[in-house]
Scaffold this motif. Structure first.
Motif, PDB file in Angstrom:
ATOM      1  N   GLY A 122       0.783  -1.224   0.000  1.00  0.00           N
ATOM      2  CA  GLY A 122       0.000   0.000   0.000  1.00  0.00           C
ATOM      3  C   GLY A 122       0.813   1.272   0.000  1.00  0.00           C
ATOM      4  O   GLY A 122       0.301   2.350   0.299  1.00  0.00           O
ATOM      5  N   VAL A 123       2.092   1.150  -0.353  1.00  0.00           N
ATOM      6  CA  VAL A 123       2.954   2.331  -0.476  1.00  0.00           C
ATOM      7  C   VAL A 123       2.621   3.064  -1.773  1.00  0.00           C
ATOM      8  O   VAL A 123       2.309   2.443  -2.791  1.00  0.00           O
ATOM      9  N   ASP A 124       2.724   4.400  -1.725  1.00  0.00           N
ATOM     10  CA  ASP A 124       2.421   5.215  -2.903  1.00  0.00           C
ATOM     11  C   ASP A 124       3.646   5.844  -3.548  1.00  0.00           C
ATOM     12  O   ASP A 124       3.624   6.130  -4.746  1.00  0.00           O
ATOM     13  N   GLY A 125       4.695   6.090  -2.768  1.00  0.00           N
ATOM     14  CA  GLY A 125       5.853   6.767  -3.330  1.00  0.00           C
ATOM     15  C   GLY A 125       7.126   6.412  -2.589  1.00  0.00           C
ATOM     16  O   GLY A 125       7.093   5.898  -1.454  1.00  0.00           O
ATOM     17  N   LEU A 126       8.252   6.689  -3.244  1.00  0.00           N
ATOM     18  CA  LEU A 126       9.567   6.398  -2.694  1.00  0.00           C
ATOM     19  C   LEU A 126      10.445   7.638  -2.750  1.00  0.00           C
ATOM     20  O   LEU A 126      10.481   8.337  -3.769  1.00  0.00           O
ATOM     21  N   ILE A 127      11.141   7.905  -1.648  1.00  0.00           N
ATOM     22  CA  ILE A 127      12.214   8.892  -1.620  1.00  0.00           C
ATOM     23  C   ILE A 127      13.471   8.132  -1.238  1.00  0.00           C
ATOM     24  O   ILE A 127      13.585   7.656  -0.101  1.00  0.00           O
ATOM     25  N   ILE A 128      14.383   7.994  -2.173  1.00  0.00           N
ATOM     26  CA  ILE A 128      15.623   7.263  -1.930  1.00  0.00           C
ATOM     27  C   ILE A 128      16.741   8.300  -1.915  1.00  0.00           C
ATOM     28  O   ILE A 128      17.189   8.791  -2.954  1.00  0.00           O
TER      29      ILE A 128
END
Length: 266
Positions: A122-128
């Protein structure tokens, strides 16, 4: 439309900016993290950022570094963070969740598997944080395949030429690191934001969220007078350390009220 895009579209209609608070997963334990996620969503958080504890958080200041250590000591793993998201989604399928962390654990998990598992949870976005634009193809194809936004970091020192390069493949929103340095130190001024945000807007239509140093309701209100969202992290972790989860949720409510009090030009 993704959950993140949907939130920003709705906020544009309302004429206001967004509040994005931060939770370090498993700090100081899993149950508290879940309480914070639920409480923030119920008290004005438009999007929630979840930190994935890592042993070498190079962009983080002392406050978030300490939170990450506590999370690891409490047993945080990448799978554990995804399970936390899954549990949150049992009761909330509308508040966007963005994972923020570092590349090494994702590589260990397997990038393709991670993107699939994150989306399934259910994750919507990634900040790596430490993924350079030159290496973004490690993640972008799998993120796109699983409908995950890849949110890129822009700094005051980012040149116009570099800005265009970094924005390639970005989606969801832009994370503007408003200061040079690590998280939770000083705060950008209204003059800084008035100078810097328009430069970014000339290169992208994506919403711009401002973080690294936003601590108070007044500062959050100043941010959304210029940008599209205020990200608050270290101040909330400090409150958690000094008081408790209920106090953090109280502070989120105050921040949300301040953001909602600023009307943006159409």
């Amino acid at each position: 439309m993704s959950r993140i895009a949907g939130v920003f579209a709705a906020l544009r209609q309302e004429g206001r900016g967004a509040l994005i608070p931060f939770v370090e997963a498993f700090d100081p334990d899993r149950a508290t993290s879940l309480t914070l996620l639920k409480g923030m969503a119920e008290n004005g958080a438009d999007i929630i950022e979840i930190g994935m504890p890592f042993t070498d958080p190079m962009a983080d200041g002392p406050t978030i570094q300490a939170a990450g250590r506590r999370g690891l000591q409490a047993g945080a793993t990448l799978n554990g963070v995804l399970e936390l998201v899954t549990e949150f989604r049992k009761e909330n399928d509308h508040t966007p969740l963005v994972l923020m962390g570092y590349l090494n654990p994702i590589l260990s998990h397997g990038v393709e598997a991670f993107c699939f598992d994150a989306a399934k949870a259910g994750v919507d976005g990634l900040i790596i944080v430490d993924l350079p634009a030159e290496e973004a193809d490690l993640v972008l194809p799998y993120a796109k395949e699983n409908k995950l936004d890849v949110i890129r970091l822009i700094a005051p020192t980012t040149s116009d030429e570099r800005l265009r390069h970094v924005l390639a493949g970005s989606s969801g929103f832009i994370y503007y690191v408003s200061i040079t340095g690590v998280t939770g130190t000083r705060t950008a001024s209204a003059a800084d934001l008035a100078r810097d945000i328009p430069r970014i807007r000339t290169e992208t239509d994506l919403p711009i969220a401002v973080g690294f140093g936003v601590r108070t309701p007044d500062q959050a209100a100043t941010v959304v007078a210029h940008a599209d969202a205020a990200i608050v992290a270290s101040a909330l972790i400090d409150t958690l350390c000094k008081e408790n989860a209920e106090a953090v949720i109280r502070d989120v409510r105050a921040l949300a009220d301040a953001v909602r009090g600023v009307r943006k030009a159409a």
